[in-house]
Design an enzyme around this catalytic site. Structure first.
Site, short mmCIF file in Angstrom:
data_model
loop_
_atom_site.label_atom_id
_atom_site.label_comp_id
_atom_site.label_asym_id
_atom_site.label_seq_id
_atom_site.Cartn_x
_atom_site.Cartn_y
_atom_site.Cartn_z
N GLY A 105 37.88 31.08 43.40
CA GLY A 105 39.29 31.29 43.76
C GLY A 105 40.27 31.36 42.59
O GLY A 105 41.47 31.41 42.82
N TRP A 107 41.04 33.82 40.40
CA TRP A 107 41.89 35.02 40.38
C TRP A 107 42.91 34.96 41.51
O TRP A 107 44.06 35.34 41.33
CB TRP A 107 41.03 36.29 40.53
CG TRP A 107 40.38 36.75 39.26
CD1 TRP A 107 39.94 35.97 38.24
CD2 TRP A 107 40.09 38.11 38.89
NE1 TRP A 107 39.38 36.76 37.26
CE2 TRP A 107 39.46 38.07 37.63
CE3 TRP A 107 40.28 39.35 39.50
CZ2 TRP A 107 39.04 39.22 36.96
CZ3 TRP A 107 39.87 40.50 38.84
CH2 TRP A 107 39.25 40.43 37.58
N ASP A 137 34.81 36.88 49.98
CA ASP A 137 33.57 36.54 49.27
C ASP A 137 32.56 36.11 50.33
O ASP A 137 32.95 35.58 51.36
CB ASP A 137 33.78 35.39 48.28
CG ASP A 137 32.75 35.40 47.15
OD1 ASP A 137 33.14 35.56 45.98
OD2 ASP A 137 31.53 35.25 47.45
N ASP A 153 30.37 39.43 53.52
CA ASP A 153 29.85 40.34 52.51
C ASP A 153 30.75 41.58 52.51
O ASP A 153 30.91 42.22 53.55
CB ASP A 153 28.41 40.72 52.88
CG ASP A 153 27.74 41.59 51.82
OD1 ASP A 153 28.46 42.23 51.02
OD2 ASP A 153 26.51 41.64 51.81
N ASP A 178 36.29 41.22 40.96
CA ASP A 178 35.51 40.51 39.93
C ASP A 178 34.10 40.30 40.47
O ASP A 178 33.38 39.42 40.02
CB ASP A 178 36.20 39.16 39.62
CG ASP A 178 35.74 38.54 38.31
OD1 ASP A 178 35.25 39.28 37.44
OD2 ASP A 178 35.89 37.31 38.15
N LYS A 218 35.53 44.66 37.60
CA LYS A 218 34.52 44.28 36.60
C LYS A 218 33.44 45.36 36.54
O LYS A 218 32.92 45.79 37.57
CB LYS A 218 33.88 42.95 37.00
CG LYS A 218 33.02 42.32 35.90
CD LYS A 218 31.95 41.41 36.44
CE LYS A 218 32.38 40.11 37.03
NZ LYS A 218 32.63 39.05 36.05
#
Ligand SMILES: C[S@@+](CC[C@H](N)C(=O)[O-])C[C@H]1O[C@@H](n2cnc3c(N)ncnc32)[C@H](O)[C@@H]1O
Length: 269
Positions: A105, A107, A137, A153, A178, A218
């Protein structure tokens, strides 16, 4: 400072001025504002393997880990977003943000603070105005002020509609990712999984963003795959690669930042 608070001054005070009061754009001084940190030596313990001992020593002596504990941030990764945002000024009060791969958590804490997110009230549904952070998440994320958390997911067929349904007007101003899949040790497989996640995130971003929106994701060294990069360049005015100071120099991690979403997803791939 209150742990995880998203009030004035930010989570643990990690607003624009930065942990340790260093402030600025990912200053070379690092998270301690140039103050010297005492080096912690890890005593050998019978049960500890040498690799776990190395990991522990690195954690204890990592100024970002130390700062995250001090500032009440849930991850050292929080400083990567903080440094990128200090430089590129993406997160502004009132914006709607989606955080893909949000656990634990960090970010989301930074984003909620900077967009002044009020969060969704389950009683009243999606807020009519104000900043918003919707995080997803497949791992659980402990509740965070101002953050709507979806435990799912992201690659599940229903995930994108679920996220859109939680956003005001069904659109976002910024999509952050990320996400990183656990590695299996097979280089080709790991690479394909990382690229697959980034591509899925990019297509979602082009679907959900409003014109002028931004996508931060990312990727890994070697940069973004040609197809993904081409897709981003067609859909955004500016695409750049970033290695924030908080990203470990020995890690292959890199971020792609695409700004100035053109508004209509260019389908040709
Ligand atoms: C590096 S961590 C994110 C750290 C986070 N930015 C922070 O500051 O706390 C990567 C996260 O991506 C999540 N992730 C990977 N694949 C995912 C998927 N398909 N759907 C949802 N989350 C995923 C992992 O569970 C993990 O929590």
């Amino acid at each position: 400072m209150s742990k995880g608070g998203a009030g004035k001054g930010g989570p643990g005070g990690a607003g624009r001025s930065g942990p340790g009061g260093a402030g600025g754009s990912g200053s070379a001084k690092g998270p301690g504002g140039g103050q010297r940190m005492m080096h912690v030596r890890v005593k050998t313990a019978a049960k500890r393997t040498s690799s776990s001992q190395r990991w522990l020593a690195r954690q204890l002596n990592d100024p970002y880990v130390v700062a995250s504990k001090r500032d009440g941030l849930r991850s050292r990764a929080a400083y990567k977003l903080k440094e990128i945002d200090d430089k590129y000024q993406l997160l502004k009060p009132g914006l709607r943000v989606v955080d893909l791969g949000a656990a634990p958590g960090g970010w989301s804490q930074i984003a909620a603070d900077r967009v002044k997110s009020l969060g969704a009230d389950p009683e009243r549904g999606v807020p009519e105005r104000g900043g918003q952070v919707v995080a997803i998440d497949y791992l659980g994320v402990e509740p965070l002020p101002g953050v709507t958390i979806v435990e799912m997911d992201f690659t599940a067929p229903e995930a994108e509609d679920r996220l859109k349904g939680l956003l005001r007007d069904g659109h976002a101003d910024i999509v952050l990712s990320d996400m990183a899949a656990p590695t299996v040790g097979h280089t080709r497989t790991d690479h394909l999984r990382i690229i697959g996640l980034a591509e899925t995130a990019a297509h979602f971003a082009c679907d959900v963003l409003t014109p002028g929106g931004a996508f931060l994701c990312k990727v890994f060294q070697g940069g973004t795959e040609r197809d993904l990069l081409d897709h981003l360049k067609r859909n955004f005015a500016v695409v750049r690669h970033i290695k924030p100071p908080a990203s470990r120099a020995d890690s292959a991690e890199l971020y792609v930042l695409a700004t100035g979403f053109r508004g209509e997803q260019e389908q040709q791939r």
